[in-house]
Design a protein around this motif. Structure first.
Motif, PDB file in Angstrom:
ATOM      1  N   HIS A   1       0.789  -1.225   0.000  1.00 25.25           N
ATOM      2  CA  HIS A   1       0.000   0.000   0.000  1.00 25.25           C
ATOM      3  C   HIS A   1       0.826   1.282   0.000  1.00 25.25           C
ATOM      4  O   HIS A   1       0.680   2.123  -0.882  1.00 25.25           O
ATOM      5  N   ASP A   2       1.670   1.483   1.004  1.00 25.00           N
ATOM      6  CA  ASP A   2       2.331   2.773   1.193  1.00 25.00           C
ATOM      7  C   ASP A   2       3.276   3.088   0.035  1.00 25.00           C
ATOM      8  O   ASP A   2       3.807   2.185  -0.621  1.00 25.00           O
ATOM      9  N   CYS A   3       3.521   4.379  -0.164  1.00 25.83           N
ATOM     10  CA  CYS A   3       4.453   4.784  -1.215  1.00 25.83           C
ATOM     11  C   CYS A   3       5.906   4.506  -0.834  1.00 25.83           C
ATOM     12  O   CYS A   3       6.776   4.417  -1.708  1.00 25.83           O
ATOM     13  N   THR A   4       6.201   4.379   0.454  1.00 25.44           N
ATOM     14  CA  THR A   4       7.498   3.913   0.921  1.00 25.44           C
ATOM     15  C   THR A   4       7.266   2.810   1.946  1.00 25.44           C
ATOM     16  O   THR A   4       6.173   2.662   2.487  1.00 25.44           O
ATOM     17  N   MET A   5       8.294   2.036   2.233  1.00 28.98           N
ATOM     18  CA  MET A   5       8.101   0.770   2.941  1.00 28.98           C
ATOM     19  C   MET A   5       8.514   0.762   4.405  1.00 28.98           C
ATOM     20  O   MET A   5       8.474  -0.283   5.066  1.00 28.98           O
ATOM     21  N   GLU A   6       8.829   1.916   4.958  1.00 36.02           N
ATOM     22  CA  GLU A   6       9.336   1.933   6.333  1.00 36.02           C
ATOM     23  C   GLU A   6       8.302   1.518   7.372  1.00 36.02           C
ATOM     24  O   GLU A   6       8.630   0.897   8.381  1.00 36.02           O
ATOM     25  N   ARG A   7       7.051   1.855   7.162  1.00 36.35           N
ATOM     26  CA  ARG A   7       6.039   1.639   8.206  1.00 36.35           C
ATOM     27  C   ARG A   7       5.801   0.168   8.498  1.00 36.35           C
ATOM     28  O   ARG A   7       5.637  -0.212   9.663  1.00 36.35           O
ATOM     29  N   THR A   8       5.763  -0.661   7.471  1.00 37.62           N
ATOM     30  CA  THR A   8       5.320  -2.043   7.671  1.00 37.62           C
ATOM     31  C   THR A   8       6.376  -3.095   7.334  1.00 37.62           C
ATOM     32  O   THR A   8       6.047  -4.284   7.279  1.00 37.62           O
ATOM     33  N   THR A   9       7.614  -2.678   7.117  1.00 37.06           N
ATOM     34  CA  THR A   9       8.676  -3.659   6.886  1.00 37.06           C
ATOM     35  C   THR A   9       9.947  -3.229   7.627  1.00 37.06           C
ATOM     36  O   THR A   9      10.046  -2.110   8.141  1.00 37.06           O
ATOM     37  N   ASN A  10      10.922  -4.108   7.623  1.00 33.98           N
ATOM     38  CA  ASN A  10      12.228  -3.819   8.237  1.00 33.98           C
ATOM     39  C   ASN A  10      13.234  -3.352   7.201  1.00 33.98           C
ATOM     40  O   ASN A  10      14.440  -3.596   7.334  1.00 33.98           O
ATOM     41  N   ILE A  11      12.758  -2.664   6.171  1.00 33.10           N
ATOM     42  CA  ILE A  11      13.631  -2.323   5.041  1.00 33.10           C
ATOM     43  C   ILE A  11      14.797  -1.424   5.430  1.00 33.10           C
ATOM     44  O   ILE A  11      15.897  -1.551   4.882  1.00 33.10           O
ATOM     45  N   GLU A  12      14.599  -0.536   6.399  1.00 27.44           N
ATOM     46  CA  GLU A  12      15.706   0.339   6.811  1.00 27.44           C
ATOM     47  C   GLU A  12      16.825  -0.456   7.469  1.00 27.44           C
ATOM     48  O   GLU A  12      18.005  -0.133   7.308  1.00 27.44           O
ATOM     49  N   ASP A  13      16.462  -1.486   8.226  1.00 26.69           N
ATOM     50  CA  ASP A  13      17.478  -2.339   8.833  1.00 26.69           C
ATOM     51  C   ASP A  13      18.144  -3.236   7.795  1.00 26.69           C
ATOM     52  O   ASP A  13      19.348  -3.479   7.846  1.00 26.69           O
ATOM     53  N   ARG A  14      17.368  -3.707   6.862  1.00 24.89           N
ATOM     54  CA  ARG A  14      17.884  -4.643   5.857  1.00 24.89           C
ATOM     55  C   ARG A  14      18.757  -3.934   4.848  1.00 24.89           C
ATOM     56  O   ARG A  14      19.762  -4.488   4.381  1.00 24.89           O
ATOM     57  N   TYR A  15      18.397  -2.707   4.471  1.00 22.90           N
ATOM     58  CA  TYR A  15      19.154  -1.941   3.474  1.00 22.90           C
ATOM     59  C   TYR A  15      19.407  -0.536   4.012  1.00 22.90           C
ATOM     60  O   TYR A  15      18.823   0.448   3.536  1.00 22.90           O
ATOM     61  N   PRO A  16      20.294  -0.389   4.985  1.00 21.58           N
ATOM     62  CA  PRO A  16      20.455   0.899   5.680  1.00 21.58           C
ATOM     63  C   PRO A  16      21.053   2.022   4.835  1.00 21.58           C
ATOM     64  O   PRO A  16      20.891   3.195   5.176  1.00 21.58           O
ATOM     65  N   ASP A  17      21.694   1.694   3.743  1.00 18.20           N
ATOM     66  CA  ASP A  17      22.403   2.716   2.967  1.00 18.20           C
ATOM     67  C   ASP A  17      21.643   3.190   1.736  1.00 18.20           C
ATOM     68  O   ASP A  17      22.169   3.988   0.951  1.00 18.20           O
ATOM     69  N   ARG A  18      20.403   2.751   1.552  1.00 16.87           N
ATOM     70  CA  ARG A  18      19.644   3.169   0.387  1.00 16.87           C
ATOM     71  C   ARG A  18      19.095   4.585   0.572  1.00 16.87           C
ATOM     72  O   ARG A  18      18.625   4.937   1.658  1.00 16.87           O
ATOM     73  N   PRO A  19      19.123   5.412  -0.476  1.00 19.75           N
ATOM     74  CA  PRO A  19      18.639   6.788  -0.344  1.00 19.75           C
ATOM     75  C   PRO A  19      17.120   6.893  -0.271  1.00 19.75           C
ATOM     76  O   PRO A  19      16.593   7.865   0.274  1.00 19.75           O
TER      77      PRO A  19
END
Length: 287
Positions: free
Chosen positions: A85-103
């Motif tokens: 749903h969301d336009c970015t994935m931070e709210r409902t996934t661990n994407i920041e932890d999994r890919y910390p260096d992505r802009p």
């Protein structure tokens, strides 16, 4: 979602992906509703009880006998259509932890192989730790041959500039699914963007198309949309008897969102809406 496409009454349609697909259906008009009970449309699956837009939420909605699951279609960097749903994935996934260096953390910035490794469940409850994202094809597989249909929303995220065409082209590769779903009134597409909805409609006119509204549509808008749209799907807080009656008078269905409070569900049912989009479909299906 009681209506089939208004343009689909004993029709034979078109070549899909090089295959001739014969589709037949009997159109039910908005003034011929025979049941007072609105369809239970599971918002992002049964998202009040399981993490939204995951297999767990879809499967639970099917077990709760939802008439349809409502999902959100986005495209990955390598062209895979996924349910998110969301336009970015931070709210409902661990994407920041999994890919910390992505802009950026948009679906379209990642390949499906990257996204399939994410945890899309632990934010909701530890029980769902490790619950993955799923593709559109996964959703179709899970609901195919069940009583539960599909209401697919074209992502309103502005970076998905071709999402209507992407979804239409993908569905054209599934003629057997289309034939079955359309014959059983188990497929529709909706969008907040009228242009996207119309683009999809021009490519697959026999799939019912709905227009989402956060604000109350004007009568001029309704008249224009009634020339080609099958559904008007407004926020329930702007919906009253006058709007419901006018939409039906113009030959369209009305599915309201997102209705979770029992009193609001009773009110929308009394107004005669065709479908209720809710995080708790069991409220409508389990009496």
């Amino acid at each position: 979602m009681k209506l089939a496409s208004k343009r689909r009454s004993g029709f034979v349609v078109a070549v899909l992906g090089g295959l001739a697909l014969a589709l037949t259906s009997t159109t039910v008009h908005a003034d011929e509703h025979t049941t007072p009970t609105p369809d239970a449309i599971a918002h992002r699956g049964s998202s009040g009880m399981a993490p939204e837009n995951t297999a767990a939420a879809i499967d639970l909605a099917v077990r709760q006998r939802a008439d349809h699951v409502e999902i959100d279609v986005q495209r990955t960097k390598d062209g895979k259509l996924i349910n998110f749903h969301d336009c970015t994935m931070e709210r409902t996934t661990n994407i920041e932890d999994r890919y910390p260096d992505r802009p950026r953390y948009r679906v379209s910035d990642f390949t499906w192989n990257e996204l399939r490794t994410l945890d899309a469940g632990s934010w909701f409850h530890p029980t769902y730790t490790g619950e993955p994202l799923i593709t559109l094809d996964d959703v179709i597989t899970r609901i195919n041959h069940t009583r539960t249909g599909l209401l697919a929303e074209l992502s309103p995220c502005t970076h998905h500039t071709t999402i209507a065409t992407d979804l239409a082209n993908h569905l054209k590769t599934k003629p057997r699914y289309l034939q079955r779903a359309l014959t059983r009134n188990q497929l529709a597409v909706q969008s907040f963007h009228t242009d996207d909805a119309h683009t999809f409609h021009t490519q697959l006119p026999d799939i019912p198309i709905g227009i989402l509204n956060a604000q109350r549509p004007t009568d001029t808008e309704l008249l224009q949309l009634s020339q080609w749209a099958d559904q008007i799907n407004p926020q329930h807080t702007v919906t009253d008897q006058t709007l419901v009656d006018r939409i039906h008078q113009l030959g369209m269905d009305i599915n309201v969102w997102t209705v979770d409070e029992p009193g609001a569900i009773r009110k929308m049912t009394t107004l005669g809406v065709d479908g209720i989009i809710t995080d708790y479909p069991q409220t409508l299906t389990q009496h």
